[in-house]
Design a protein around this motif. Structure first.
Motif, PDB file in Angstrom:
ATOM      1  N   MET A   1     -23.679 -29.075 108.814  1.00  0.00           N
ATOM      2  CA  MET A   1     -24.648 -29.844 109.573  1.00  0.00           C
ATOM      3  C   MET A   1     -23.936 -30.933 110.365  1.00  0.00           C
ATOM      4  O   MET A   1     -22.777 -31.266 110.100  1.00  0.00           O
ATOM      5  CB  MET A   1     -25.670 -30.499 108.636  1.00  0.00           C
ATOM      6  N   ARG A   2     -24.643 -31.517 111.342  1.00  0.00           N
ATOM      7  CA  ARG A   2     -24.092 -32.608 112.134  1.00  0.00           C
ATOM      8  C   ARG A   2     -24.530 -33.957 111.551  1.00  0.00           C
ATOM      9  O   ARG A   2     -25.666 -34.101 111.103  1.00  0.00           O
ATOM     10  CB  ARG A   2     -24.553 -32.501 113.580  1.00  0.00           C
ATOM     11  N   ILE A   3     -23.592 -34.915 111.579  1.00  0.00           N
ATOM     12  CA  ILE A   3     -23.875 -36.259 111.078  1.00  0.00           C
ATOM     13  C   ILE A   3     -23.076 -37.248 111.919  1.00  0.00           C
ATOM     14  O   ILE A   3     -21.981 -36.928 112.407  1.00  0.00           O
ATOM     15  CB  ILE A   3     -23.500 -36.388 109.582  1.00  0.00           C
ATOM     16  N   VAL A   4     -23.614 -38.443 112.118  1.00  0.00           N
ATOM     17  CA  VAL A   4     -22.934 -39.478 112.899  1.00  0.00           C
ATOM     18  C   VAL A   4     -22.217 -40.428 111.945  1.00  0.00           C
ATOM     19  O   VAL A   4     -22.814 -40.946 110.998  1.00  0.00           O
ATOM     20  CB  VAL A   4     -23.929 -40.266 113.773  1.00  0.00           C
ATOM     21  N   ARG A   5     -20.924 -40.668 112.222  1.00  0.00           N
ATOM     22  CA  ARG A   5     -20.125 -41.585 111.416  1.00  0.00           C
ATOM     23  C   ARG A   5     -19.237 -42.434 112.320  1.00  0.00           C
ATOM     24  O   ARG A   5     -19.069 -42.143 113.508  1.00  0.00           O
ATOM     25  CB  ARG A   5     -19.253 -40.812 110.424  1.00  0.00           C
ATOM     26  N   LYS A  22     -24.125 -29.555 104.123  1.00  0.00           N
ATOM     27  CA  LYS A  22     -25.515 -29.939 103.884  1.00  0.00           C
ATOM     28  C   LYS A  22     -25.618 -30.530 102.478  1.00  0.00           C
ATOM     29  O   LYS A  22     -25.126 -29.942 101.510  1.00  0.00           O
ATOM     30  CB  LYS A  22     -26.433 -28.727 103.999  1.00  0.00           C
ATOM     31  N   PRO A  23     -26.242 -31.696 102.320  1.00  0.00           N
ATOM     32  CA  PRO A  23     -26.327 -32.301 100.989  1.00  0.00           C
ATOM     33  C   PRO A  23     -27.259 -31.515 100.077  1.00  0.00           C
ATOM     34  O   PRO A  23     -28.149 -30.788 100.536  1.00  0.00           O
ATOM     35  CB  PRO A  23     -26.884 -33.701 101.272  1.00  0.00           C
ATOM     36  N   VAL A  24     -27.048 -31.691  98.780  1.00  0.00           N
ATOM     37  CA  VAL A  24     -27.855 -30.997  97.766  1.00  0.00           C
ATOM     38  C   VAL A  24     -28.613 -32.051  96.965  1.00  0.00           C
ATOM     39  O   VAL A  24     -28.007 -33.006  96.468  1.00  0.00           O
ATOM     40  CB  VAL A  24     -26.961 -30.166  96.822  1.00  0.00           C
ATOM     41  N   PRO A  25     -29.918 -31.921  96.820  1.00  0.00           N
ATOM     42  CA  PRO A  25     -30.684 -32.932  96.075  1.00  0.00           C
ATOM     43  C   PRO A  25     -30.390 -32.882  94.580  1.00  0.00           C
ATOM     44  O   PRO A  25     -30.322 -31.813  93.981  1.00  0.00           O
ATOM     45  CB  PRO A  25     -32.133 -32.556  96.362  1.00  0.00           C
ATOM     46  N   GLY A  26     -30.194 -34.066  93.989  1.00  0.00           N
ATOM     47  CA  GLY A  26     -30.007 -34.164  92.558  1.00  0.00           C
ATOM     48  C   GLY A  26     -31.333 -34.393  91.862  1.00  0.00           C
ATOM     49  O   GLY A  26     -32.409 -34.316  92.485  1.00  0.00           O
ATOM     50  N   PRO A  27     -31.327 -34.694  90.578  1.00  0.00           N
ATOM     51  CA  PRO A  27     -32.571 -34.948  89.845  1.00  0.00           C
ATOM     52  C   PRO A  27     -33.377 -36.077  90.498  1.00  0.00           C
ATOM     53  O   PRO A  27     -32.831 -37.132  90.834  1.00  0.00           O
ATOM     54  CB  PRO A  27     -32.071 -35.364  88.458  1.00  0.00           C
ATOM     55  N   GLY A  28     -34.649 -35.830  90.698  1.00  0.00           N
ATOM     56  CA  GLY A  28     -35.532 -36.836  91.279  1.00  0.00           C
ATOM     57  C   GLY A  28     -35.409 -36.985  92.781  1.00  0.00           C
ATOM     58  O   GLY A  28     -36.041 -37.875  93.372  1.00  0.00           O
ATOM     59  N   GLN A  29     -34.606 -36.119  93.411  1.00  0.00           N
ATOM     60  CA  GLN A  29     -34.387 -36.231  94.855  1.00  0.00           C
ATOM     61  C   GLN A  29     -34.983 -35.046  95.612  1.00  0.00           C
ATOM     62  O   GLN A  29     -35.310 -34.014  95.020  1.00  0.00           O
ATOM     63  CB  GLN A  29     -32.887 -36.307  95.157  1.00  0.00           C
ATOM     64  N   VAL A  30     -35.073 -35.213  96.942  1.00  0.00           N
ATOM     65  CA  VAL A  30     -35.507 -34.125  97.811  1.00  0.00           C
ATOM     66  C   VAL A  30     -34.544 -34.025  98.991  1.00  0.00           C
ATOM     67  O   VAL A  30     -33.907 -35.006  99.375  1.00  0.00           O
ATOM     68  CB  VAL A  30     -36.938 -34.330  98.344  1.00  0.00           C
TER      69      VAL A  30
END
Length: 325
Positions: A1-5, A22-30
């Motif tokens: 994915m594209r991200i600005v840094r 692409k990030p992966v959601p952990g517990p309690g996340q979306v």
């Protein structure tokens, strides 16, 4: 994915689009597929190395208010479903095609509000609500002075003050276009604080009494004048310093039964979940009913993040600046 840094502090051109996993959601996340990202002035300051509202670190990846579609749920998440249209504030990694955030920080996007408008809800909307309600405790019939009244938070404050029954709304901004914009949102009086003697126009508008409430985010000389423009038992709430300077307040300036309060949205978020929840309900009601309508000044593609920061730093926007992946 594209991200600005950015890998150094400095001018807007230090911002670049990079490729990332692409990030992966952990517990309690979306995981949210981004539709729009609201640009906040604090991110312009952190890009320069100024730790406003959070740390300024390298490499940097600006946060923001992200509106989009829930694509994946982490373990233990309930109350939200894949496909829901939501908006949330993220402290970092916000200028991206996908973001991960805590499920309990989400707003459902009200009907009739597009993604760009929705980005005004998490940080600008909640800041505006808590500045005028939680901190200033504005009462019906009271007069209120709002600086930077055409900005991302200021234009919401003008509408909220009207919705809350303010007796007189005085909007302060730079230039005729911004003053006309504030007037169109409900301001009764407008003053240009870049013109010498603007404070006398405020005094004249209040028959020399001063205002009951001043909501200030410019800093410098503007802040000092706002404190001295409050009436007896008046309240000045300082929630930012876009000009980069917070002057010392003399005891003599507040000895006449005046209150000066510094406000931090992050402090409320971290310590008063009950207040946050109540504010979220009231804010959504204001927006859903049409009493408060977020205004989007410009929508720019993600690759033009530097141009978005230039626009913010030029102080030329009327309402919200948004990035679209």
């Amino acid at each position: 994915m594209r991200i600005v840094r950015h890998h150094e502090f400095g001018v807007p051109s230090v911002l670049h689009v990079e490729e990332a996993d692409k990030p992966v959601p952990g517990p309690g996340q979306v995981l949210i597929r981004t539709e729009a990202v609201g640009v906040n002035f604090a991110e312009c300051q952190r890009r320069q190395g100024i730790p406003v509202g959070g740390p300024a670190t390298l490499p940097g990846s600006p946060g923001g208010d992200v509106a989009g579609i829930v694509e994946q749920l982490g373990e233990g998440v309930d109350g939200v479903s894949v496909g829901d249209r939501v908006v949330t504030g993220v402290a970092a990694d916000g200028y991206a095609e996908y973001v991960v955030t805590h499920a309990d920080w989400l707003f459902a996007v009200p009907e009739g509000i597009d993604a760009g408008q929705a980005t005004s809800l998490p940080i600008p909307g909640q800041t505006a609500y808590h500045v005028v309600v939680t901190a200033a405790k504005l009462q019906p019939g009271e007069s209120v002075l709002i600086t930077a009244a055409a900005g991302g938070i200021g234009h919401l404050l003008v509408q909220m003050a009207k919705a809350l029954g303010a007796g007189q709304i005085i909007a302060a901004a730079r230039g005729e276009e911004k003053l006309a914009f504030a007037a169109s949102l409900g301001a009764d009086v407008t003053v240009d604080y870049s013109v010498a003697g603007w404070e006398e126009k405020v005094r004249a508008a209040t028959d020399g009494k001063g205002v009951n409430v001043a909501l200030e985010t410019v800093g410098g000389d503007v802040l000092t004048k706002c404190v001295n423009l409050t009436a007896q038992f008046g309240r000045t709430v300082v929630y930012g310093a876009a000009g980069g300077e917070l002057p010392a307040i003399e005891v003599g300036d507040i000895f006449d039964n005046r209150i000066v309060m510094g406000f931090s949205m992050w402090g409320v978020m971290g310590n008063r979940p009950d207040v946050m929840a109540e504010g979220a309900r009231e804010l959504l009601d204001m927006v859903s009913s049409g009493r408060v309508r977020p205004v989007v000044h410009a929508e720019l593609p993600l690759k033009d993040a530097a141009a978005a920061h230039e626009l913010m730093e030029a102080r030329s926007q009327l309402g919200r600046v948004v990035l679209v992946p």
